[in-house]
Design an enzyme around this catalytic site. Sequence first.
Site, PDB file in Angstrom:
ATOM      1  N   SER A  32       0.828  -1.209   0.000  1.00 19.34           N
ATOM      2  CA  SER A  32       0.000   0.000   0.000  1.00 19.34           C
ATOM      3  C   SER A  32       0.863   1.260   0.000  1.00 19.34           C
ATOM      4  CB  SER A  32      -0.862   0.058   1.262  1.00 19.34           C
ATOM      5  OG  SER A  32      -1.731  -1.025   1.292  1.00 19.34           O
ATOM      6  N   HIS A  63      -4.456  -0.797  -4.283  1.00 23.47           N
ATOM      7  CA  HIS A  63      -3.668  -1.911  -4.828  1.00 23.47           C
ATOM      8  C   HIS A  63      -4.011  -2.117  -6.299  1.00 23.47           C
ATOM      9  CE1 HIS A  63      -1.807  -3.780  -1.223  1.00 23.47           C
ATOM     10  NE2 HIS A  63      -2.800  -3.191  -0.595  1.00 23.47           N
ATOM     11  N   HIS A  85      -4.070 -10.737  -1.516  1.00 19.31           N
ATOM     12  CA  HIS A  85      -3.849 -11.136  -0.126  1.00 19.31           C
ATOM     13  C   HIS A  85      -4.615 -12.409   0.197  1.00 19.31           C
ATOM     14  CE1 HIS A  85      -3.276  -6.789  -0.356  1.00 19.31           C
ATOM     15  NE2 HIS A  85      -2.440  -6.890   0.661  1.00 19.31           N
ATOM     16  N   TYR A  87      -6.399 -12.778   2.682  1.00 15.95           N
ATOM     17  CA  TYR A  87      -7.731 -12.447   3.214  1.00 15.95           C
ATOM     18  C   TYR A  87      -8.782 -12.225   2.126  1.00 15.95           C
ATOM     19  CZ  TYR A  87      -6.313  -7.512   2.511  1.00 15.95           C
ATOM     20  OH  TYR A  87      -5.861  -6.343   1.996  1.00 15.95           O
ATOM     21  N   GLU A  88      -8.353 -12.130   0.873  1.00 21.06           N
ATOM     22  CA  GLU A  88      -9.341 -11.865  -0.168  1.00 21.06           C
ATOM     23  C   GLU A  88     -10.186 -13.103  -0.472  1.00 21.06           C
ATOM     24  OE1 GLU A  88      -7.863  -9.240  -3.444  1.00 21.06           O
ATOM     25  OE2 GLU A  88      -6.114  -9.126  -2.145  1.00 21.06           O
ATOM     26  N   ALA A 115       2.743  -2.544   4.036  1.00 28.22           N
ATOM     27  CA  ALA A 115       2.395  -1.576   5.072  1.00 28.22           C
ATOM     28  C   ALA A 115       2.164  -2.383   6.346  1.00 28.22           C
ATOM     29  CB  ALA A 115       1.135  -0.824   4.686  1.00 28.22           C
ATOM     30  N   MET A 210      -0.547  -8.051   7.048  1.00 29.63           N
ATOM     31  CA  MET A 210      -1.442  -9.040   6.422  1.00 29.63           C
ATOM     32  C   MET A 210      -0.887  -9.600   5.110  1.00 29.63           C
ATOM     33  SD  MET A 210      -4.999  -6.950   6.957  1.00 29.63           S
ATOM     34  CE  MET A 210      -5.286  -5.937   8.430  1.00 29.63           C
ATOM     35  N   SER A 211       0.412  -9.508   4.912  1.00 30.94           N
ATOM     36  CA  SER A 211       0.951  -9.976   3.623  1.00 30.94           C
ATOM     37  C   SER A 211       2.364 -10.512   3.796  1.00 30.94           C
ATOM     38  CB  SER A 211       0.954  -8.815   2.618  1.00 30.94           C
ATOM     39  OG  SER A 211       1.847  -7.807   3.023  1.00 30.94           O
ATOM     40  N   ASN A 234       1.373   2.892  11.301  1.00 31.74           N
ATOM     41  CA  ASN A 234       0.662   3.132  12.579  1.00 31.74           C
ATOM     42  C   ASN A 234       1.306   2.291  13.673  1.00 31.74           C
ATOM     43  OD1 ASN A 234      -0.913   1.020  10.796  1.00 31.74           O
ATOM     44  ND2 ASN A 234      -1.222   0.417  12.938  1.00 31.74           N
ATOM     45  N   HIS A 246      -8.010   1.543   7.315  1.00 34.47           N
ATOM     46  CA  HIS A 246      -7.278   1.408   6.051  1.00 34.47           C
ATOM     47  C   HIS A 246      -6.941   2.785   5.494  1.00 34.47           C
ATOM     48  CE1 HIS A 246      -5.728  -0.472   2.507  1.00 34.47           C
ATOM     49  NE2 HIS A 246      -6.673  -0.016   1.709  1.00 34.47           N
TER      50      HIS A 246
HETATM   51  N1  HPA Z   1      -2.044  -4.397  11.363  1.00 30.67           N
HETATM   52  C1  HPA Z   1      -2.098  -5.177  10.257  1.00 30.67           C
HETATM   53  N2  HPA Z   1      -1.843  -4.723   9.038  1.00 30.67           N
HETATM   54  C2  HPA Z   1      -1.511  -3.435   8.904  1.00 30.67           C
HETATM   55  C3  HPA Z   1      -1.449  -2.571  10.004  1.00 30.67           C
HETATM   56  C4  HPA Z   1      -1.732  -3.073  11.293  1.00 30.67           C
HETATM   57  O1  HPA Z   1      -1.688  -2.379  12.330  1.00 30.67           O
HETATM   58  N3  HPA Z   1      -1.110  -1.344   9.525  1.00 30.67           N
HETATM   59  C5  HPA Z   1      -0.954  -1.481   8.171  1.00 30.67           C
HETATM   60  N4  HPA Z   1      -1.200  -2.739   7.796  1.00 30.67           N
END
Ligand code: HPA
Length: 273
Positions: A32, A63, A85, A87-88, A115, A210-211, A234, A246
């Site tokens: 991202s 994406h 991903h 999760y998709e 990210a 998540m990747s 974050n 997101h």
């Molecule tokens: N957790 C999971 N995936 C993420 C996060 C997070 O805090 N920030 C950006 N992608």
Amino acid sequence: MTAGSRDDGRAAAAIVRARRDAPYRLGIVLGSGLGPLADAVEDAVVIPYAELPGLPVSKVSAHAGALVAGWLEGVDVLVFSGRSHFYEAGDAAVMRNAIGMLSALGCEGVILTNAAGSLREEMGPGSLMMLDDHINFSGGNPLIGEASDARFVGMTTAYDLGWRAAFERLAETAGIPLSRGVYMWFSGPSFETPAEIRMARILGADAVGMSTVPEAILARFFDLRVVAFSNITNLGAGMTGAELSHQETKDMAPVGAKKLEKLIRRFLRDQAG
Ligand code: HPA
């Protein structure tokens, strides 16, 4: 061929060769907010994933799904602008053809980016973390169902020692702060809970996302060198008062992305030289 069928990217590789034949050396998977790196590729041929058999079309905003084949800092590269991903659709092997394609096109390795949320207060939003190692906490593995003994991939030094050392030197020379740490893969798509973040810290993680982990496993399966970076957007859930979103990922990603682009460019320049 349907998008789901597995040929380890051979059909896609043939199409890339027909559109732009070159001695490709490296793949780059953009997370991202790293899209601008794809725009920097010269002599670029942009091929939407939909035109590449077996490559997954991602529907995650931020994406865009296209392969950018071209020239960056003197090196022929294949940039994945957008990735799919786990999760998709619950398929950890969703990127198998894409990573296999790199191998089919003769690449030496792949740079993975993502990210991520940080578990360390001093490694805040805008920071970069190079992965020394990972923890697969998702329960998924892209090699489940693979029949050959090649499925027993060694992961002791999954993240290439030589390339990690090279990036560390480059970052120091460029004056770009580069943290190192362990990335923990959660399936998503919901963000973690504060309790999960506390657990992740106790288990030895420095960042969560998540990747990347399935792609790193696939890259080692295809005998590609791997280096991976987390672009911290974050702090983990519960570490501040704020809810995660997101949108925040998308808003914060450009900060670290600029630094990462610089590092990747310098790395490529060295590879070319
Ligand atoms: N957790 C999971 N995936 C993420 C996060 C997070 O805090 N920030 C950006 N992608």
